[in-house]
Design a protein around this motif. Sequence first.
Motif, PDB file in Angstrom:
ATOM      1  N   MET A   1       0.734  -1.278  -0.074  1.00  0.00           N
ATOM      2  CA  MET A   1      -0.424  -0.069  -0.217  1.00  0.00           C
ATOM      3  C   MET A   1       0.998   1.137  -0.007  1.00  0.00           C
ATOM      4  O   MET A   1       0.583   2.686  -0.860  1.00  0.00           O
ATOM      5  CB  MET A   1      -1.072  -0.355   1.013  1.00  0.00           C
ATOM      6  CG  MET A   1      -2.193   1.583   1.492  1.00  0.00           C
ATOM      7  SD  MET A   1      -2.883   1.809   0.263  1.00  0.00           S
ATOM      8  CE  MET A   1      -3.199   3.156   0.512  1.00  0.00           C
ATOM      9  N   ALA A   2       1.490   0.860   0.640  1.00  0.00           N
ATOM     10  CA  ALA A   2       3.189   2.216   1.148  1.00  0.00           C
ATOM     11  C   ALA A   2       3.713   2.683  -0.361  1.00  0.00           C
ATOM     12  O   ALA A   2       3.775   3.777  -0.650  1.00  0.00           O
ATOM     13  CB  ALA A   2       4.053   1.980   2.053  1.00  0.00           C
ATOM     14  N   ALA A   3       4.469   1.307  -0.815  1.00  0.00           N
ATOM     15  CA  ALA A   3       4.514   2.047  -2.568  1.00  0.00           C
ATOM     16  C   ALA A   3       3.227   1.900  -3.807  1.00  0.00           C
ATOM     17  O   ALA A   3       3.918   3.151  -4.208  1.00  0.00           O
ATOM     18  CB  ALA A   3       5.080   0.035  -3.040  1.00  0.00           C
ATOM     19  N   LEU A   4       2.204   1.635  -3.815  1.00  0.00           N
ATOM     20  CA  LEU A   4       1.109   2.205  -4.216  1.00  0.00           C
ATOM     21  C   LEU A   4       1.532   3.253  -4.264  1.00  0.00           C
ATOM     22  O   LEU A   4       0.694   4.752  -4.835  1.00  0.00           O
ATOM     23  CB  LEU A   4       0.025   1.211  -4.403  1.00  0.00           C
ATOM     24  CG  LEU A   4      -1.098   1.848  -5.250  1.00  0.00           C
ATOM     25  CD1 LEU A   4      -1.330   1.539  -6.604  1.00  0.00           C
ATOM     26  CD2 LEU A   4      -2.280   0.911  -4.430  1.00  0.00           C
ATOM     27  N   MET A   5       0.841   4.437  -2.994  1.00  0.00           N
ATOM     28  CA  MET A   5       0.473   5.977  -2.834  1.00  0.00           C
ATOM     29  C   MET A   5       2.082   6.401  -3.203  1.00  0.00           C
ATOM     30  O   MET A   5       1.814   7.439  -3.362  1.00  0.00           O
ATOM     31  CB  MET A   5       0.693   5.836  -0.838  1.00  0.00           C
ATOM     32  CG  MET A   5      -1.030   5.040  -1.186  1.00  0.00           C
ATOM     33  SD  MET A   5      -2.368   5.719  -2.275  1.00  0.00           S
ATOM     34  CE  MET A   5      -2.409   6.961  -1.548  1.00  0.00           C
ATOM     35  N   ALA A   6       2.834   5.862  -2.518  1.00  0.00           N
ATOM     36  CA  ALA A   6       4.430   6.567  -3.121  1.00  0.00           C
ATOM     37  C   ALA A   6       4.144   6.633  -4.511  1.00  0.00           C
ATOM     38  O   ALA A   6       4.513   7.517  -5.502  1.00  0.00           O
ATOM     39  CB  ALA A   6       5.516   6.026  -2.496  1.00  0.00           C
ATOM     40  N   ALA A   7       3.933   5.482  -5.147  1.00  0.00           N
ATOM     41  CA  ALA A   7       4.755   5.189  -6.921  1.00  0.00           C
ATOM     42  C   ALA A   7       3.481   6.558  -7.437  1.00  0.00           C
ATOM     43  O   ALA A   7       3.651   7.179  -8.745  1.00  0.00           O
ATOM     44  CB  ALA A   7       4.158   4.228  -7.087  1.00  0.00           C
ATOM     45  N   LEU A   8       2.110   6.524  -7.031  1.00  0.00           N
ATOM     46  CA  LEU A   8       0.599   7.542  -7.032  1.00  0.00           C
ATOM     47  C   LEU A   8       1.649   8.882  -7.359  1.00  0.00           C
ATOM     48  O   LEU A   8       1.694  10.043  -8.026  1.00  0.00           O
ATOM     49  CB  LEU A   8      -0.069   7.601  -6.808  1.00  0.00           C
ATOM     50  CG  LEU A   8      -1.156   7.988  -7.179  1.00  0.00           C
ATOM     51  CD1 LEU A   8      -1.758   7.975  -8.584  1.00  0.00           C
ATOM     52  CD2 LEU A   8      -2.558   7.364  -6.696  1.00  0.00           C
ATOM     53  N   ALA A   9       2.536   9.136  -5.972  1.00  0.00           N
ATOM     54  CA  ALA A   9       2.453  10.277  -5.749  1.00  0.00           C
ATOM     55  C   ALA A   9       3.722  10.580  -6.577  1.00  0.00           C
ATOM     56  O   ALA A   9       3.706  12.063  -7.145  1.00  0.00           O
ATOM     57  CB  ALA A   9       2.912  10.787  -4.362  1.00  0.00           C
ATOM     58  N   ALA A  10       4.535   9.789  -7.002  1.00  0.00           N
ATOM     59  CA  ALA A  10       6.382  10.608  -7.852  1.00  0.00           C
ATOM     60  C   ALA A  10       5.266  10.984  -9.810  1.00  0.00           C
ATOM     61  O   ALA A  10       5.106  10.930  -9.401  1.00  0.00           O
ATOM     62  CB  ALA A  10       6.155   9.163  -8.269  1.00  0.00           C
ATOM     63  N   GLY A  11       4.328   9.232  -9.906  1.00  0.00           N
ATOM     64  CA  GLY A  11       3.626   9.744 -11.100  1.00  0.00           C
ATOM     65  C   GLY A  11       3.082  10.870 -11.035  1.00  0.00           C
ATOM     66  O   GLY A  11       3.192  11.499 -12.308  1.00  0.00           O
ATOM     67  N   LEU A  12       2.009  11.939 -10.353  1.00  0.00           N
ATOM     68  CA  LEU A  12       1.418  12.680 -10.934  1.00  0.00           C
ATOM     69  C   LEU A  12       2.169  14.212 -10.253  1.00  0.00           C
ATOM     70  O   LEU A  12       2.048  15.213 -10.472  1.00  0.00           O
ATOM     71  CB  LEU A  12       0.400  12.939  -8.733  1.00  0.00           C
ATOM     72  CG  LEU A  12      -0.538  11.553  -9.204  1.00  0.00           C
ATOM     73  CD1 LEU A  12      -1.525  11.653  -8.098  1.00  0.00           C
ATOM     74  CD2 LEU A  12      -1.617  11.972 -10.466  1.00  0.00           C
ATOM     75  N   VAL A  13       3.755  14.375  -9.308  1.00  0.00           N
ATOM     76  CA  VAL A  13       4.678  14.565  -8.898  1.00  0.00           C
ATOM     77  C   VAL A  13       5.256  15.299 -10.644  1.00  0.00           C
ATOM     78  O   VAL A  13       5.463  16.531 -11.000  1.00  0.00           O
ATOM     79  CB  VAL A  13       5.163  15.487  -7.922  1.00  0.00           C
ATOM     80  CG1 VAL A  13       6.757  15.682  -7.573  1.00  0.00           C
ATOM     81  CG2 VAL A  13       4.831  14.719  -6.858  1.00  0.00           C
ATOM     82  N   ALA A  14       5.713  14.640 -11.258  1.00  0.00           N
ATOM     83  CA  ALA A  14       6.303  14.288 -12.442  1.00  0.00           C
ATOM     84  C   ALA A  14       5.490  15.267 -13.485  1.00  0.00           C
ATOM     85  O   ALA A  14       5.376  15.915 -14.159  1.00  0.00           O
ATOM     86  CB  ALA A  14       6.335  13.115 -13.217  1.00  0.00           C
ATOM     87  N   LEU A  15       4.516  14.646 -13.326  1.00  0.00           N
ATOM     88  CA  LEU A  15       3.287  15.202 -14.240  1.00  0.00           C
ATOM     89  C   LEU A  15       2.887  16.692 -13.906  1.00  0.00           C
ATOM     90  O   LEU A  15       2.755  17.835 -14.455  1.00  0.00           O
ATOM     91  CB  LEU A  15       1.780  14.160 -14.438  1.00  0.00           C
ATOM     92  CG  LEU A  15       0.329  14.889 -15.359  1.00  0.00           C
ATOM     93  CD1 LEU A  15       1.570  14.589 -16.909  1.00  0.00           C
ATOM     94  CD2 LEU A  15      -0.670  13.965 -14.881  1.00  0.00           C
ATOM     95  N   GLY A  16       3.025  16.502 -12.681  1.00  0.00           N
ATOM     96  CA  GLY A  16       2.577  18.461 -12.925  1.00  0.00           C
ATOM     97  C   GLY A  16       3.173  19.214 -12.663  1.00  0.00           C
ATOM     98  O   GLY A  16       3.545  20.464 -12.784  1.00  0.00           O
ATOM     99  N   CYS A  17       4.701  18.697 -13.010  1.00  0.00           N
ATOM    100  CA  CYS A  17       6.080  19.473 -13.594  1.00  0.00           C
ATOM    101  C   CYS A  17       5.867  19.767 -14.573  1.00  0.00           C
ATOM    102  O   CYS A  17       6.634  20.958 -14.635  1.00  0.00           O
ATOM    103  CB  CYS A  17       7.384  18.686 -13.115  1.00  0.00           C
ATOM    104  SG  CYS A  17       8.037  18.126 -11.463  1.00  0.00           S
ATOM    105  N   ASP A  18       5.279  19.756 -15.493  1.00  0.00           N
ATOM    106  CA  ASP A  18       4.863  20.290 -16.667  1.00  0.00           C
ATOM    107  C   ASP A  18       3.421  20.957 -16.926  1.00  0.00           C
ATOM    108  O   ASP A  18       3.517  22.128 -17.401  1.00  0.00           O
ATOM    109  CB  ASP A  18       4.125  18.728 -17.891  1.00  0.00           C
ATOM    110  CG  ASP A  18       4.357  19.837 -19.227  1.00  0.00           C
ATOM    111  OD1 ASP A  18       5.559  20.042 -20.159  1.00  0.00           O
ATOM    112  OD2 ASP A  18       2.746  19.807 -19.189  1.00  0.00           O
ATOM    113  N   VAL A  19       2.272  20.226 -16.504  1.00  0.00           N
ATOM    114  CA  VAL A  19       0.911  21.255 -15.947  1.00  0.00           C
ATOM    115  C   VAL A  19       1.092  22.944 -15.388  1.00  0.00           C
ATOM    116  O   VAL A  19       0.814  23.809 -15.839  1.00  0.00           O
ATOM    117  CB  VAL A  19       0.167  20.321 -15.062  1.00  0.00           C
ATOM    118  CG1 VAL A  19      -0.714  21.279 -15.360  1.00  0.00           C
ATOM    119  CG2 VAL A  19      -0.555  19.149 -15.985  1.00  0.00           C
ATOM    120  N   ARG A  20       1.649  22.936 -14.451  1.00  0.00           N
ATOM    121  CA  ARG A  20       2.044  23.364 -13.340  1.00  0.00           C
ATOM    122  C   ARG A  20       0.567  24.754 -12.820  1.00  0.00           C
ATOM    123  O   ARG A  20       0.618  25.566 -13.293  1.00  0.00           O
ATOM    124  CB  ARG A  20       2.897  24.695 -13.921  1.00  0.00           C
ATOM    125  CG  ARG A  20       4.532  23.441 -13.757  1.00  0.00           C
ATOM    126  CD  ARG A  20       5.282  24.709 -14.607  1.00  0.00           C
ATOM    127  NE  ARG A  20       6.453  23.673 -14.767  1.00  0.00           N
ATOM    128  CZ  ARG A  20       7.501  24.811 -15.002  1.00  0.00           C
ATOM    129  NH1 ARG A  20       7.927  25.576 -15.750  1.00  0.00           N
ATOM    130  NH2 ARG A  20       9.017  23.517 -14.504  1.00  0.00           N
TER     131      ARG A  20
END
Length: 472
Positions: free
Chosen positions: A326-345
């Motif tokens: 569960m912790a790995a899933l939540m961390a992975a989802l957060a990593a993907g969203l943060v990476a995507l957010g660096c473009d969307v801003r």
Amino acid sequence: MRNPALAWIGHPLTVIAVVVLLLNDHLFKPLWPGVVTGKLSDVAGLIVAPPLLNLLIRRPHLSILLTGTVFGLVKTTAAGAALASQAWTLVWGPSLVLADPTDLIALPVLYATWWIWNHPDARAVRLARAVVVIPLTVLAVAATGQVETFKPYSAHAVDVIDDMIVVATRGGRQPGPAETGFASGDAGNSWSSSAIPVPSPSKTSACVPGRPDRCYRTVATRLKVEEFRNGRWATAWEISPGDQDRLARAYASERPEDTEVVASLGIAIQKLPGGYVVVVANGADGIALRDISGAWHRLGWAERGFDSSSAVSLTASGRYDDSIPMAALMAALAAGLVALGCDVRRSGFAVAALTLWVGVGLFYSGVNTAVLFNPVAVLLAMALVPAGATTMVMSAVRGETPLRVWMVSTTTAVVTYYAIMMPFYAWSAGWLGYYSLASGLSIALGIATASAGTLAVIKLKDHETPEAESGR
């Protein structure tokens, strides 16, 4: 009678039932578990539940009828018990209600509940008393559904008393006896329950009776026994530190404060015709036994004592915490969203991404709770996940996020998940020696992959900016 509903729940007999329910569940049951205290909860609960239910539906006869019907279904059907467990879990946290048809013997007490309703207390203090009793009533009724706690078994002391090997143990279903024990009169081949007290802590060294030159001792914090021979101490039996670490994880409790130590805590020697046996109390791992031939065996927890076939295998896959995926899933989802957010801003994207992240966490926890599932968490997740995902995608589309940024962000999430989990997979398979090493590698790899994904998106964004400016 201005408020008969409050008068009913504030009736002296109802108040007495509330007090009995609280005392029985929090004092009498732990002290004297058994049939009497179990049935007493049913009797008091059937007196208390109808007036509490009547506060909601304002139909006294229907409240009594519903209480009796639900009680009957819960006590006679597995489905009823499961639904009751879910209801109590929503109100009071993880709970368990068990079906037991013998509890139906308490149903006639509903007549007393009906009598209390028809004989209200007319004193002027009834309203004030009801104001105090209502929260206590809710507490008392909810407390009856709590799950019995389970503490891991532990062999914490051993001795030879009256030619019997006696091992002192603790653990099991709580409330229950704090200390138990097992005894063997045939050199550890068979065991039976024992009430013979064993000194605790027991001795950590012992010599063979009549042989002061042949002694054994435990090694602190280790599953290890040393033997004194030829004038020096040498290893007689041990479990390697890596295997001991895996065993400690195998016996770990969901509540850290209940976890028992896995180490050699005490030792005793029994002299027999033709030889002797050595018994070692190994905490949560049970006992180690040196038989009369000199061979050592690990004996795990059996239904009535100890047995070699019940010992946890040293070659079995290691058990890591259930919360790790569960912790790995939540961390992975957060990593993907943060990476995507660096473009969307966009601020709207950040809010939507957080909503999605919280929704996924609620859904996972809702379907993995101890008692079936938590419908409130699942329903809330079903609202948050689509809303967050839809808003996030719309915000990204409006920001004209390139397809390759989506691909990098998705890849970042997938790789981060497996980067976090791989050390635990390796530890479980026995390729890594220590759980702490797996945890450290997991954190380092997770941070590295998440950072790499974020930097990759930032680089893509930087390369696109000059092109966009030259195009203008």
